[in-house]
Structures are given as structure tokens and as C-alpha cells.
Motif scaffolding. Structure first.
Motif, PDB file in Angstrom:
ATOM      1  N   ARG A 164      13.843 -34.778  -2.723  1.00  0.00           N
ATOM      2  CA  ARG A 164      13.814 -33.937  -1.515  1.00  0.00           C
ATOM      3  C   ARG A 164      14.679 -34.532  -0.408  1.00  0.00           C
ATOM      4  NH1 ARG A 164       8.394 -33.319  -1.986  1.00  0.00           N
ATOM      5  NH2 ARG A 164       8.031 -34.908  -0.424  1.00  0.00           N
ATOM      6  N   ASP A 165      14.708 -35.881  -0.366  1.00  0.00           N
ATOM      7  CA  ASP A 165      15.494 -36.558   0.676  1.00  0.00           C
ATOM      8  C   ASP A 165      16.926 -36.840   0.236  1.00  0.00           C
ATOM      9  OD1 ASP A 165      13.410 -36.505   2.444  1.00  0.00           O
ATOM     10  OD2 ASP A 165      12.675 -38.502   1.913  1.00  0.00           O
ATOM     11  N   GLY A 166      17.312 -36.300  -0.906  1.00  0.00           N
ATOM     12  CA  GLY A 166      18.724 -36.331  -1.303  1.00  0.00           C
ATOM     13  C   GLY A 166      19.158 -37.582  -2.033  1.00  0.00           C
ATOM     14  N   PHE A 167      18.222 -38.338  -2.638  1.00  0.00           N
ATOM     15  CA  PHE A 167      18.667 -39.476  -3.457  1.00  0.00           C
ATOM     16  C   PHE A 167      17.806 -39.626  -4.701  1.00  0.00           C
ATOM     17  CE2 PHE A 167      15.378 -41.395  -0.894  1.00  0.00           C
ATOM     18  CZ  PHE A 167      14.940 -42.549  -1.529  1.00  0.00           C
ATOM     19  N   THR A 168      18.353 -40.350  -5.686  1.00  0.00           N
ATOM     20  CA  THR A 168      17.622 -40.594  -6.924  1.00  0.00           C
ATOM     21  C   THR A 168      17.054 -42.000  -6.850  1.00  0.00           C
ATOM     22  OG1 THR A 168      19.204 -39.205  -8.077  1.00  0.00           O
ATOM     23  CG2 THR A 168      17.817 -40.602  -9.450  1.00  0.00           C
ATOM     24  N   LEU A 169      15.751 -42.103  -7.036  1.00  0.00           N
ATOM     25  CA  LEU A 169      15.081 -43.394  -6.897  1.00  0.00           C
ATOM     26  C   LEU A 169      14.934 -44.056  -8.265  1.00  0.00           C
ATOM     27  CD1 LEU A 169      13.551 -45.348  -5.008  1.00  0.00           C
ATOM     28  CD2 LEU A 169      11.495 -43.975  -5.403  1.00  0.00           C
ATOM     29  N   HIS A 170      15.435 -45.284  -8.384  1.00  0.00           N
ATOM     30  CA  HIS A 170      15.256 -46.051  -9.626  1.00  0.00           C
ATOM     31  C   HIS A 170      13.877 -46.698  -9.584  1.00  0.00           C
ATOM     32  CE1 HIS A 170      15.601 -49.327 -12.518  1.00  0.00           C
ATOM     33  NE2 HIS A 170      16.574 -48.650 -13.079  1.00  0.00           N
ATOM     34  N   ARG A 171      13.043 -46.350 -10.572  1.00  0.00           N
ATOM     35  CA  ARG A 171      11.658 -46.830 -10.589  1.00  0.00           C
ATOM     36  C   ARG A 171      11.439 -47.776 -11.782  1.00  0.00           C
ATOM     37  NH1 ARG A 171       9.673 -40.764 -10.926  1.00  0.00           N
ATOM     38  NH2 ARG A 171      11.494 -40.907 -12.267  1.00  0.00           N
ATOM     39  N   THR A 172      10.970 -48.971 -11.491  1.00  0.00           N
ATOM     40  CA  THR A 172      10.689 -49.966 -12.536  1.00  0.00           C
ATOM     41  C   THR A 172       9.201 -50.283 -12.559  1.00  0.00           C
ATOM     42  OG1 THR A 172      12.867 -50.996 -12.408  1.00  0.00           O
ATOM     43  CG2 THR A 172      11.106 -52.386 -13.217  1.00  0.00           C
ATOM     44  N   LEU A 173       8.657 -50.381 -13.765  1.00  0.00           N
ATOM     45  CA  LEU A 173       7.269 -50.855 -13.925  1.00  0.00           C
ATOM     46  C   LEU A 173       7.309 -52.264 -14.495  1.00  0.00           C
ATOM     47  CD1 LEU A 173       4.830 -48.240 -15.528  1.00  0.00           C
ATOM     48  CD2 LEU A 173       4.920 -49.018 -13.162  1.00  0.00           C
ATOM     49  N   ASP A 174       6.806 -53.216 -13.747  1.00  0.00           N
ATOM     50  CA  ASP A 174       6.666 -54.597 -14.215  1.00  0.00           C
ATOM     51  C   ASP A 174       5.243 -54.708 -14.753  1.00  0.00           C
ATOM     52  OD1 ASP A 174       6.544 -57.304 -14.558  1.00  0.00           O
ATOM     53  OD2 ASP A 174       6.577 -57.804 -12.418  1.00  0.00           O
ATOM     54  N   THR A 175       5.108 -54.716 -16.081  1.00  0.00           N
ATOM     55  CA  THR A 175       3.801 -54.472 -16.692  1.00  0.00           C
ATOM     56  C   THR A 175       3.522 -55.393 -17.873  1.00  0.00           C
ATOM     57  OG1 THR A 175       2.513 -52.796 -17.910  1.00  0.00           O
ATOM     58  CG2 THR A 175       4.898 -52.591 -18.028  1.00  0.00           C
ATOM     59  N   THR A 176       2.227 -55.595 -18.135  1.00  0.00           N
ATOM     60  CA  THR A 176       1.821 -56.290 -19.362  1.00  0.00           C
ATOM     61  C   THR A 176       1.791 -55.327 -20.546  1.00  0.00           C
ATOM     62  OG1 THR A 176      -0.518 -55.763 -19.099  1.00  0.00           O
ATOM     63  CG2 THR A 176       0.275 -57.758 -17.995  1.00  0.00           C
ATOM     64  N   LEU A 177       1.795 -54.026 -20.272  1.00  0.00           N
ATOM     65  CA  LEU A 177       1.593 -52.952 -21.272  1.00  0.00           C
ATOM     66  C   LEU A 177       0.205 -53.021 -21.914  1.00  0.00           C
ATOM     67  CD1 LEU A 177       4.918 -52.284 -23.235  1.00  0.00           C
ATOM     68  CD2 LEU A 177       3.929 -50.980 -21.354  1.00  0.00           C
ATOM     69  N   TYR A 178      -0.706 -53.788 -21.342  1.00  0.00           N
ATOM     70  CA  TYR A 178      -2.084 -53.779 -21.849  1.00  0.00           C
ATOM     71  C   TYR A 178      -2.784 -52.586 -21.186  1.00  0.00           C
ATOM     72  CZ  TYR A 178      -6.525 -55.389 -23.654  1.00  0.00           C
ATOM     73  OH  TYR A 178      -7.718 -55.472 -24.344  1.00  0.00           O
ATOM     74  N   ALA A 179      -2.631 -51.428 -21.811  1.00  0.00           N
ATOM     75  CA  ALA A 179      -3.109 -50.171 -21.221  1.00  0.00           C
ATOM     76  C   ALA A 179      -3.268 -49.155 -22.341  1.00  0.00           C
ATOM     77  CB  ALA A 179      -2.102 -49.674 -20.190  1.00  0.00           C
ATOM     78  N   PRO A 180      -4.049 -48.078 -22.106  1.00  0.00           N
ATOM     79  CA  PRO A 180      -4.179 -47.051 -23.154  1.00  0.00           C
ATOM     80  C   PRO A 180      -2.804 -46.480 -23.526  1.00  0.00           C
ATOM     81  CG  PRO A 180      -5.773 -46.703 -21.383  1.00  0.00           C
ATOM     82  CD  PRO A 180      -4.842 -47.781 -20.914  1.00  0.00           C
ATOM     83  N   ALA A 181      -2.604 -46.251 -24.829  1.00  0.00           N
ATOM     84  CA  ALA A 181      -1.297 -45.776 -25.305  1.00  0.00           C
ATOM     85  C   ALA A 181      -0.892 -44.466 -24.625  1.00  0.00           C
ATOM     86  CB  ALA A 181      -1.332 -45.605 -26.822  1.00  0.00           C
ATOM     87  N   GLY A 182      -1.880 -43.582 -24.403  1.00  0.00           N
ATOM     88  CA  GLY A 182      -1.569 -42.281 -23.791  1.00  0.00           C
ATOM     89  C   GLY A 182      -1.000 -42.450 -22.383  1.00  0.00           C
ATOM     90  N   LEU A 183      -1.532 -43.402 -21.650  1.00  0.00           N
ATOM     91  CA  LEU A 183      -1.058 -43.651 -20.284  1.00  0.00           C
ATOM     92  C   LEU A 183       0.366 -44.210 -20.313  1.00  0.00           C
ATOM     93  CD1 LEU A 183      -1.945 -43.757 -17.253  1.00  0.00           C
ATOM     94  CD2 LEU A 183      -2.585 -46.133 -17.661  1.00  0.00           C
ATOM     95  N   VAL A 184       0.603 -45.139 -21.234  1.00  0.00           N
ATOM     96  CA  VAL A 184       1.945 -45.746 -21.341  1.00  0.00           C
ATOM     97  C   VAL A 184       2.957 -44.658 -21.727  1.00  0.00           C
ATOM     98  CG1 VAL A 184       3.335 -47.446 -22.582  1.00  0.00           C
ATOM     99  CG2 VAL A 184       0.986 -48.006 -21.934  1.00  0.00           C
ATOM    100  N   ARG A 185       2.549 -43.790 -22.669  1.00  0.00           N
ATOM    101  CA  ARG A 185       3.456 -42.706 -23.106  1.00  0.00           C
ATOM    102  C   ARG A 185       3.825 -41.820 -21.926  1.00  0.00           C
ATOM    103  NH1 ARG A 185       0.265 -40.334 -26.488  1.00  0.00           N
ATOM    104  NH2 ARG A 185       0.576 -41.822 -28.160  1.00  0.00           N
ATOM    105  N   GLU A 186       2.846 -41.512 -21.096  1.00  0.00           N
ATOM    106  CA  GLU A 186       3.091 -40.652 -19.928  1.00  0.00           C
ATOM    107  C   GLU A 186       3.965 -41.347 -18.883  1.00  0.00           C
ATOM    108  OE1 GLU A 186       2.171 -37.455 -19.171  1.00  0.00           O
ATOM    109  OE2 GLU A 186       1.623 -37.328 -21.278  1.00  0.00           O
ATOM    110  N   ALA A 187       3.921 -42.673 -18.865  1.00  0.00           N
ATOM    111  CA  ALA A 187       4.721 -43.407 -17.864  1.00  0.00           C
ATOM    112  C   ALA A 187       6.206 -43.417 -18.228  1.00  0.00           C
ATOM    113  CB  ALA A 187       4.195 -44.837 -17.734  1.00  0.00           C
ATOM    114  N   VAL A 188       6.519 -43.306 -19.524  1.00  0.00           N
ATOM    115  CA  VAL A 188       7.922 -43.451 -19.961  1.00  0.00           C
ATOM    116  C   VAL A 188       8.877 -42.491 -19.242  1.00  0.00           C
ATOM    117  CG1 VAL A 188       9.501 -43.248 -21.949  1.00  0.00           C
ATOM    118  CG2 VAL A 188       7.365 -44.537 -22.163  1.00  0.00           C
ATOM    119  N   PRO A 189       8.586 -41.183 -19.205  1.00  0.00           N
ATOM    120  CA  PRO A 189       9.551 -40.296 -18.519  1.00  0.00           C
ATOM    121  C   PRO A 189       9.521 -40.425 -17.000  1.00  0.00           C
ATOM    122  CG  PRO A 189       7.677 -39.028 -19.354  1.00  0.00           C
ATOM    123  CD  PRO A 189       7.478 -40.433 -19.814  1.00  0.00           C
ATOM    124  N   ARG A 190       8.590 -41.205 -16.472  1.00  0.00           N
ATOM    125  CA  ARG A 190       8.430 -41.298 -15.014  1.00  0.00           C
ATOM    126  C   ARG A 190       9.057 -42.560 -14.433  1.00  0.00           C
ATOM    127  NH1 ARG A 190       3.874 -38.366 -16.804  1.00  0.00           N
ATOM    128  NH2 ARG A 190       3.267 -36.713 -15.354  1.00  0.00           N
TER     129      ARG A 190
END
Ligand code: SF4
Ligand code: SF4
Length: 316
Positions: A164-190
Motif C-alpha cells: 500500500r505504501d509503494g514498496f516490497t518488504l523483504h521478510r525473513t524468519l529466523d527460526t528453529t522450525l520446531y513448529a507444527p508442519a501446517g504452520l511452517v507450510r503456511e509461512a513459506v509463501p509469506r
């Protein structure tokens, strides 16, 4: 529906080690792991954490006076030659009144609540640096995925707000990946990049040092690699924990079996910087006095050579 609130214990600006370019890094409170060497022990619990720096205390007694739970008193404090303020964690309700009253910031509450709007406002201030350097935002912790669905909402919110503000934001997750697989899968495109820690390839040893087994982590990493996610692997490289050549070889073998390789593996030499934070929290670093020490440059080079044999690029 109520607006989600995120408990954040630190915001680091101008960061150059948490992904590409110049970044702003948010540290979320709460982690399912309990690594013995943790650099950010104040991020382990989801709950508020009180921190007391005895060297900043002038013994004015303001905190003792305001404490409604009678959890504070003058007395001897470990590591302080001239006494300090004793704290009873069993009585403390984490109300934060002592931190508000303290004139020297000797007492601080570790985290503050932020709404998505407030988080985005902090991100927006850094926009000129992102544009000049190819940087962005990194969510770290603690463990950002420990926020559950809320982290997905936040990734969506900041991504859309930036568009909306006219730029593309680079988003990084610094993670252990110790999380439910479904949540991790949903995070990939985000998010545009994952930074994933691998602490030990032997699940029994992983549980010993970090409190949880490693299978969910390795399975999730295999999954995000198969989904085509960009990722960097970080290994906290610690003599006495995971530096044995057999463990590094096992890491290389595993990474070379994934659908695509990490951009690189970063070997992070051990430091005991969590020690002083434990002392401020009134907790004990490495309570079992396990042997952990820093690697030499030759150790790091040896690890890099082993990874290279499996075609895995690394740096330190
Ligand atoms: S956080 Fe509240 S209850 Fe705990 S020591 Fe401070 S004033 Fe007392
Ligand atoms: S209010 Fe702060 S400076 Fe005063 S006694 Fe308490 S911790 Fe020390």
C-alpha cells in the motif's frame, strides 16, 4: 475481533547479520527450546521477565516501596560486593511497578506489547535503509513461530501495508522450525527467506542440549526445501556440544539430501554471552556446568572442509 498483540523483548535496528542488507529485527518472546547456551534467555518464556542489573542500582529503595507483592527487600545479591535488592520470584506478579519507579533503569521488564500497527510503524521508519541496501525485516526470538497463527497474520499485515505504501518488504524468519508442519507450510509463501538453526543431528543429544528432539525441525526443513523456499542454515558451533566431525558430516549429508541446498551454512562460534543476562534475570547459566567452549579458527576451517565434501557452501 480483538487486535492481536505481540510480546517483543528487543528491536534491533541497522542489523547486518539477520538476512540481506540493512534490517530491522524484532525479537518475539517465547521459545519451545531451552538451549543451554542460549544468548537470549529473556526470550525463552512467553511470560514477562524481570531483569535487575546490580551495578546500576543506587539502593534508593524506590522499588521496595512500590512493590505491592512485598517481593523486594534490601539484602545480599550474588555477585554484588555491597549488597543489592533481593527479589522473591514466588511472590512477584510481574506488575512492572518496580521498573517504573527505578530512577537508574537498574530494573527493567524484558518485553513490551506491540500491535501490528505499531510493529509496522517501526518498520516504516527504516524504509530508506531497505531501499539503499536491499534489506527488510527479520522476525527472531525466542521463536517467532511460537506465536502460532498470529505470526502469519503479522506477515500478511506488514506485507500488504508495505505494498500500500509503494514498496516490497523483504521478510525473513529466523527460526528453529520446531513448529507444527501446517504452520511452517503456511509461512513459506509469506516470507522471502528462512534462517534455520541446526543445533545437533542426533535427536537424543538435541533433546539433551535443547530440551526437544530434532525430528520436527529436520522434517520441516526438508519440507520448506521441497517447496522451493530460500534458506540459510546456522549452526551454533560449540566444542563439547556439536563440533565433532561426525556430527558436521551428518549435517552435510542431510543437507545434501534436500531438494535444494541452503544458500550457505553459517558457522557461529560459541560465546557465553547469555551468562550476564541469566544473572540479571536471577537464573543460572549452564546449571549442570556442562563443558562448552569456543572453537579455534582451525576447528572452523575443518568443519567448513567437511561440509564442502558434501557440496554444502559455508562461511564463518
Ligand atoms: S514486578 Fe511488581 S511484584 Fe514483581 S518485584 Fe516488581 S513491583 Fe514487585
Ligand atoms: S529503584 Fe532501582 S536504583 Fe533504587 S533500589 Fe530499586 S533497583 Fe536500585
Amino acid at each position: 475481533m480483538d487486535e492481536p498483540v505481540y510480546s517483543i523483548f528487543d528491536i534491533k535496528r541497522y542489523s547486518i547479520n539477520d538476512g540481506p542488507g540493512i534490517r530491522i529485527t524484532f525479537f518475539f518472546k517465547g521459545c519451545p527450546l531451552s538451549c543451554v547456551w542460549c544468548h537470549n534467555p529473556e526470550g525463552m518464556s512467553r511470560k514477562q521477565t524481570r531483569m535487575y542489573t546490580v551495578s546500576k542500582c543506587i539502593m534508593c529503595g524506590a522499588c521496595v516501596q512500590v512493590c505491592p507483592a512485598k517481593a523486594l527487600g534490601f539484602g545480599r545479591v550474588h555477585g554484588a560486593a555491597g549488597g543489592g535488592i533481593q527479589w522473591d520470584p514466588d511472590l512477584c506478579t510481574m506488575c512492572g511497578k518496580c521498573a517504573e519507579a527505578c530512577p537508574t533503569r537498574a530494573v527493567e521488564m524484558a518485553s513490551k506489547p506491540y500491535t501490528p500497527k505499531e510493529i509496522y510503524a517501526e518498520i516504516q521508519k527504516e524504509k530508506p535503509f531497505f531501499e539503499a541496501s536491499g534489506g527488510g525485516v527479520t522476525f527472531s526470538g525466542g521463536e517467532p513461530l511460537y506465536q502460532g497463527e498470529k505470526i502469519l497474520q503479522l506477515l500478511d499485515y506488514i506485507g500488504s501495508a508495505a505494498v500500500r505504501d509503494g514498496f516490497t518488504l523483504h521478510r525473513t524468519l529466523d527460526t528453529t522450525l520446531y513448529a507444527p508442519a501446517g504452520l511452517v507450510r503456511e509461512a513459506v509463501p509469506r516470507c522471502e527467506l528462512f534462517m534455520v538453526d541446526i543445533k545437533h543431528m542426533d535427536s537424543r543429544m538435541h533433546r539433551h542440549w535443547c530440551g526437544v528432539p530434532n525430528e520436527p525441525i529436520l522434517d520441516n526443513l526438508r519440507m520448506i526445501a521441497s517447496m522451493g523456499a530460500e534458506y540459510i542454515v546456522r549452526i551454533p558451533y560449540i566444542i563439547g556440544v556439536n563440533a565433532a566431525p561426525a556430527n558436521i558430516a551428518s549435517t552435510g549429508r542431510y543437507l545434501s539430501s534436500l531438494k535444494h541446498m541452503p544458500m550457505y551454512v553459517e558457522l557461529l562460534p560459541y560465546h557465553d554471552i547469555g551468562k550476564s543476562k541469566h544473572s540479571r534475570m536471577g537464573t543460572v547459566y549452564n546449571p549442570e556446568s556442562e563443558h562448552m567452549s569456543s572453537p579455534s579458527t582451525a576447528d572452523m576451517e575443518e568443519a567448513a572442509e567437511i561440509l564442502k565434501k558434501y557440496g554444502v557452501p559455508s562461511r564463518f
